[in-house]
Design a protein around this motif. Sequence first.
Motif, short mmCIF file in Angstrom:
data_model
loop_
_atom_site.label_atom_id
_atom_site.label_comp_id
_atom_site.label_asym_id
_atom_site.label_seq_id
_atom_site.Cartn_x
_atom_site.Cartn_y
_atom_site.Cartn_z
N ILE A 197 0.94 -1.36 -0.13
CA ILE A 197 -0.07 -0.01 -0.15
C ILE A 197 0.75 1.35 0.20
CG2 ILE A 197 -1.46 1.40 1.50
CD1 ILE A 197 -3.06 -1.18 2.27
N ILE A 198 1.91 1.29 0.71
CA ILE A 198 2.92 2.35 0.80
C ILE A 198 3.51 2.59 -0.42
CG2 ILE A 198 5.00 3.40 1.89
CD1 ILE A 198 2.71 3.65 3.56
N GLU A 199 3.87 1.51 -1.18
CA GLU A 199 4.44 1.52 -2.44
C GLU A 199 3.64 2.30 -3.49
OE1 GLU A 199 7.26 -2.47 -1.57
OE2 GLU A 199 5.40 -2.47 -3.02
N LEU A 200 2.23 1.91 -3.40
CA LEU A 200 1.56 2.13 -4.27
C LEU A 200 1.06 3.61 -4.10
CD1 LEU A 200 -0.51 1.84 -6.60
CD2 LEU A 200 -2.43 1.32 -4.76
N ILE A 201 0.93 3.98 -2.61
CA ILE A 201 0.55 5.62 -2.51
C ILE A 201 1.87 6.36 -3.02
CG2 ILE A 201 0.51 7.20 -0.47
CD1 ILE A 201 -1.38 4.85 0.84
N SER A 202 2.78 5.85 -2.53
CA SER A 202 4.24 6.78 -2.96
C SER A 202 4.35 7.08 -4.45
CB SER A 202 5.53 6.07 -2.39
OG SER A 202 5.65 5.89 -0.68
N GLY A 203 3.93 5.86 -5.01
CA GLY A 203 3.87 6.02 -6.86
C GLY A 203 3.12 6.72 -7.28
N LEU A 204 1.82 6.74 -6.58
CA LEU A 204 0.88 7.71 -7.12
C LEU A 204 1.20 9.18 -6.53
CD1 LEU A 204 -2.42 5.61 -6.24
CD2 LEU A 204 -1.50 6.22 -8.59
N LEU A 205 1.76 9.26 -5.57
CA LEU A 205 1.95 10.72 -5.04
C LEU A 205 2.98 11.37 -5.76
CD1 LEU A 205 0.73 10.83 -1.23
CD2 LEU A 205 -0.52 11.38 -3.57
#
Length: 242
Positions: free
Chosen positions: A78-86
Amino acid sequence: MDAFYIVLFFIIGTIFGSFFGVVGGRLPEGESIVTPRSNCNKCHHILKWYELIPIFSYIIQKGKCRICKANIPILYPIIELISGLLFAVSYFCFGFSKELLIALCIVSFLGIVIVSDITYLIIPDEVTIFFSVLIILIKAITFKFSDVIFSILSGILLFCIMYCIMILGNKIFKKETLGGADIKLMFFVGLILPPSLGIFTIFVSSCIALPISVFFLIKNKNSVIPYGPFILMALFLIYCFY
Protein backbone atom coordinates in the motif's frame (compact mmCIF):
# COMPACT_ATOMS: atom_id res chain seq x y z
CA MET A 1 6.47 13.45 -23.02
CA ASP A 2 4.55 14.44 -19.87
CA ALA A 3 2.89 11.02 -19.82
CA PHE A 4 6.33 9.39 -19.96
CA TYR A 5 7.56 11.38 -16.97
CA ILE A 6 4.37 10.74 -15.01
CA VAL A 7 4.85 6.99 -15.48
CA LEU A 8 8.55 7.33 -14.68
CA PHE A 9 7.82 9.19 -11.45
CA PHE A 10 5.24 6.55 -10.52
CA ILE A 11 7.83 3.79 -10.93
CA ILE A 12 10.47 5.75 -9.01
CA GLY A 13 7.90 6.46 -6.30
CA THR A 14 7.08 2.77 -5.82
CA ILE A 15 10.80 1.99 -5.47
CA PHE A 16 11.23 4.73 -2.88
CA GLY A 17 8.01 3.56 -1.23
CA SER A 18 9.63 0.19 -0.61
CA PHE A 19 12.49 1.97 1.13
CA PHE A 20 10.08 4.14 3.16
CA GLY A 21 8.49 0.94 4.44
CA VAL A 22 11.89 -0.26 5.67
CA VAL A 23 12.67 3.07 7.35
CA GLY A 24 9.25 3.33 8.99
CA GLY A 25 9.42 -0.27 10.17
CA ARG A 26 12.99 -0.27 11.50
CA LEU A 27 13.70 3.14 13.03
CA PRO A 28 11.09 2.88 15.82
CA GLU A 29 12.70 -0.43 16.79
CA GLY A 30 16.14 1.17 16.90
CA GLU A 31 17.34 -0.96 13.99
CA SER A 32 19.65 0.04 11.15
CA ILE A 33 17.96 0.96 7.88
CA VAL A 34 21.01 -0.32 5.97
CA THR A 35 21.70 -3.73 7.50
CA PRO A 36 20.61 -6.46 7.51
CA ARG A 37 19.26 -6.71 3.98
CA SER A 38 15.49 -6.95 3.52
CA ASN A 39 14.26 -10.23 4.95
CA CYS A 40 11.17 -12.09 6.12
CA ASN A 41 10.23 -10.99 9.65
CA LYS A 42 9.40 -14.57 10.62
CA CYS A 43 11.97 -16.91 9.00
CA HIS A 44 14.56 -14.17 8.25
CA HIS A 45 14.98 -15.40 4.69
CA ILE A 46 17.03 -12.80 2.79
CA LEU A 47 14.82 -11.59 -0.04
CA LYS A 48 16.00 -12.04 -3.63
CA TRP A 49 15.77 -9.18 -6.13
CA TYR A 50 12.64 -10.66 -7.70
CA GLU A 51 10.98 -10.67 -4.26
CA LEU A 52 11.57 -6.94 -3.92
CA ILE A 53 9.78 -5.67 -7.03
CA PRO A 54 7.37 -3.05 -5.65
CA ILE A 55 3.70 -4.11 -5.62
CA PHE A 56 4.18 -6.95 -8.15
CA SER A 57 6.20 -9.22 -5.83
CA TYR A 58 3.42 -9.00 -3.24
CA ILE A 59 0.78 -9.90 -5.84
CA ILE A 60 2.81 -12.73 -7.41
CA GLN A 61 3.59 -14.24 -3.99
CA LYS A 62 -0.05 -13.80 -2.95
CA GLY A 63 0.99 -11.77 0.07
CA LYS A 64 3.09 -14.55 1.60
CA CYS A 65 6.77 -15.28 2.18
CA ARG A 66 8.09 -17.56 -0.56
CA ILE A 67 9.85 -19.79 1.99
CA CYS A 68 7.78 -19.98 5.20
CA LYS A 69 4.45 -18.77 3.77
CA ALA A 70 4.03 -16.21 6.56
CA ASN A 71 1.75 -13.32 5.67
CA ILE A 72 3.46 -10.16 4.44
CA PRO A 73 1.82 -7.04 5.95
CA ILE A 74 -0.38 -5.45 3.29
CA LEU A 75 0.75 -2.05 4.57
CA TYR A 76 3.98 -2.36 2.57
CA PRO A 77 2.52 -2.69 -0.95
CA ILE A 78 0.00 0.00 0.00
CA ILE A 79 2.86 2.39 0.85
CA GLU A 80 4.56 1.52 -2.43
CA LEU A 81 1.37 2.27 -4.36
CA ILE A 82 0.65 5.50 -2.47
CA SER A 83 4.23 6.71 -2.92
CA GLY A 84 4.13 5.93 -6.64
CA LEU A 85 0.84 7.75 -7.14
CA LEU A 86 1.89 10.80 -5.11
CA PHE A 87 5.28 11.02 -6.86
CA ALA A 88 3.38 11.06 -10.16
CA VAL A 89 0.91 13.66 -8.86
CA SER A 90 3.81 15.81 -7.65
CA TYR A 91 5.35 15.87 -11.11
CA PHE A 92 1.95 16.49 -12.71
CA CYS A 93 1.37 19.52 -10.46
CA PHE A 94 4.83 21.09 -10.52
CA GLY A 95 6.88 19.64 -13.38
CA PHE A 96 10.63 19.98 -12.95
CA SER A 97 10.83 22.82 -10.42
CA LYS A 98 11.92 23.70 -6.90
CA GLU A 99 8.33 23.14 -5.78
CA LEU A 100 8.61 19.54 -7.02
CA LEU A 101 11.50 18.93 -4.61
CA ILE A 102 9.42 20.14 -1.69
CA ALA A 103 6.41 18.06 -2.78
CA LEU A 104 8.59 14.93 -2.98
CA CYS A 105 9.90 15.64 0.52
CA ILE A 106 6.32 15.77 1.82
CA VAL A 107 5.44 12.48 0.09
CA SER A 108 8.59 10.79 1.38
CA PHE A 109 7.93 11.96 4.93
CA LEU A 110 4.32 10.79 4.62
CA GLY A 111 5.35 7.32 3.45
CA ILE A 112 7.63 6.80 6.45
CA VAL A 113 5.14 8.26 8.93
CA ILE A 114 2.27 6.06 7.71
CA VAL A 115 4.29 2.94 8.51
CA SER A 116 5.83 4.11 11.79
CA ASP A 117 2.74 5.84 13.20
CA ILE A 118 0.27 3.10 12.27
CA THR A 119 2.53 0.26 13.38
CA TYR A 120 4.16 1.77 16.47
CA LEU A 121 2.30 5.05 17.12
CA ILE A 122 5.70 6.73 16.80
CA ILE A 123 7.11 9.36 14.47
CA PRO A 124 10.89 9.12 14.96
CA ASP A 125 12.42 12.51 15.79
CA GLU A 126 15.33 11.85 13.46
CA VAL A 127 12.93 11.62 10.51
CA THR A 128 11.23 14.91 11.41
CA ILE A 129 14.60 16.59 11.86
CA PHE A 130 15.97 15.18 8.60
CA PHE A 131 13.10 16.42 6.45
CA SER A 132 12.90 19.76 8.27
CA VAL A 133 16.59 20.40 7.62
CA LEU A 134 16.17 19.23 4.01
CA ILE A 135 13.34 21.73 3.43
CA ILE A 136 15.43 24.53 4.94
CA LEU A 137 18.37 23.62 2.68
CA ILE A 138 16.15 23.49 -0.43
CA LYS A 139 14.72 26.91 0.41
CA ALA A 140 18.15 28.32 1.24
CA ILE A 141 19.42 27.26 -2.19
CA THR A 142 16.39 28.06 -4.34
CA PHE A 143 14.52 30.82 -2.47
CA LYS A 144 15.41 34.23 -1.03
CA PHE A 145 17.06 34.41 2.39
CA SER A 146 14.04 36.33 3.73
CA ASP A 147 11.80 33.42 2.66
CA VAL A 148 13.93 31.02 4.69
CA ILE A 149 13.66 33.19 7.83
CA PHE A 150 9.90 33.57 7.33
CA SER A 151 9.53 29.78 6.94
CA ILE A 152 11.41 29.10 10.18
CA LEU A 153 9.34 31.68 12.08
CA SER A 154 6.17 30.20 10.58
CA GLY A 155 7.28 26.75 11.77
CA ILE A 156 7.89 28.03 15.29
CA LEU A 157 4.50 29.77 15.38
CA LEU A 158 2.61 26.68 14.21
CA PHE A 159 4.52 24.55 16.72
CA CYS A 160 3.38 26.90 19.51
CA ILE A 161 -0.23 26.92 18.25
CA MET A 162 -0.36 23.12 18.15
CA TYR A 163 1.17 22.98 21.62
CA CYS A 164 -1.59 25.25 22.93
CA ILE A 165 -4.22 23.08 21.22
CA MET A 166 -2.75 20.04 22.97
CA ILE A 167 -2.89 21.70 26.40
CA LEU A 168 -6.48 22.80 25.82
CA GLY A 169 -7.48 19.36 24.53
CA ASN A 170 -5.87 17.62 27.51
CA LYS A 171 -7.78 19.82 29.95
CA ILE A 172 -11.12 19.35 28.17
CA PHE A 173 -10.90 15.58 27.66
CA LYS A 174 -8.83 14.83 30.80
CA LYS A 175 -6.39 12.72 28.82
CA GLU A 176 -3.59 13.06 26.27
CA THR A 177 -5.13 14.27 23.01
CA LEU A 178 -2.02 14.84 20.89
CA GLY A 179 1.40 13.26 20.84
CA GLY A 180 4.57 15.31 21.04
CA ALA A 181 5.53 14.12 17.56
CA ASP A 182 2.36 15.65 16.10
CA ILE A 183 3.30 19.01 17.60
CA LYS A 184 6.81 18.79 16.14
CA LEU A 185 5.23 17.89 12.81
CA MET A 186 3.60 21.32 12.71
CA PHE A 187 7.04 22.92 12.64
CA PHE A 188 7.65 21.01 9.41
CA VAL A 189 4.29 22.22 8.08
CA GLY A 190 5.24 25.80 8.91
CA LEU A 191 8.46 25.50 6.93
CA ILE A 192 6.36 24.89 3.82
CA LEU A 193 3.15 26.88 4.34
CA PRO A 194 2.42 30.35 5.73
CA PRO A 195 0.76 30.39 9.19
CA SER A 196 -2.77 30.93 7.85
CA LEU A 197 -2.56 27.86 5.62
CA GLY A 198 -0.78 25.97 8.38
CA ILE A 199 -3.79 26.49 10.62
CA PHE A 200 -6.02 25.46 7.72
CA THR A 201 -3.95 22.27 7.52
CA ILE A 202 -5.04 21.41 11.06
CA PHE A 203 -8.68 21.84 10.02
CA VAL A 204 -8.32 19.79 6.82
CA SER A 205 -6.40 17.01 8.58
CA SER A 206 -9.14 16.82 11.22
CA CYS A 207 -11.80 16.54 8.50
CA ILE A 208 -9.87 13.69 6.85
CA ALA A 209 -9.26 11.93 10.17
CA LEU A 210 -12.79 12.26 11.60
CA PRO A 211 -14.69 9.67 9.51
CA ILE A 212 -11.80 7.20 9.70
CA SER A 213 -11.52 7.67 13.45
CA VAL A 214 -15.27 7.21 13.98
CA PHE A 215 -15.18 3.99 11.95
CA PHE A 216 -12.34 2.47 13.97
CA LEU A 217 -13.73 3.67 17.31
CA ILE A 218 -17.06 2.00 16.53
CA LYS A 219 -15.24 -1.17 15.47
CA ASN A 220 -12.90 -1.11 18.45
CA LYS A 221 -13.54 1.35 21.27
CA ASN A 222 -9.96 1.02 22.49
CA SER A 223 -8.46 2.00 19.13
CA VAL A 224 -5.78 4.71 19.13
CA ILE A 225 -5.83 6.63 15.86
CA PRO A 226 -2.47 8.05 14.70
CA TYR A 227 -2.87 11.69 13.66
CA GLY A 228 0.50 12.30 12.00
CA PRO A 229 -0.36 10.79 8.59
CA PHE A 230 -3.47 12.96 8.33
CA ILE A 231 -1.46 16.13 8.95
CA LEU A 232 0.92 15.25 6.12
CA MET A 233 -1.93 14.22 3.79
CA ALA A 234 -3.59 17.60 4.36
CA LEU A 235 -0.24 19.37 3.87
CA PHE A 236 0.29 17.66 0.52
CA LEU A 237 -3.22 18.50 -0.70
CA ILE A 238 -2.95 22.14 0.30
CA TYR A 239 0.57 22.52 -1.09
CA CYS A 240 -0.50 21.13 -4.44
CA PHE A 241 -3.50 23.38 -4.80
CA TYR A 242 -2.77 26.66 -3.04
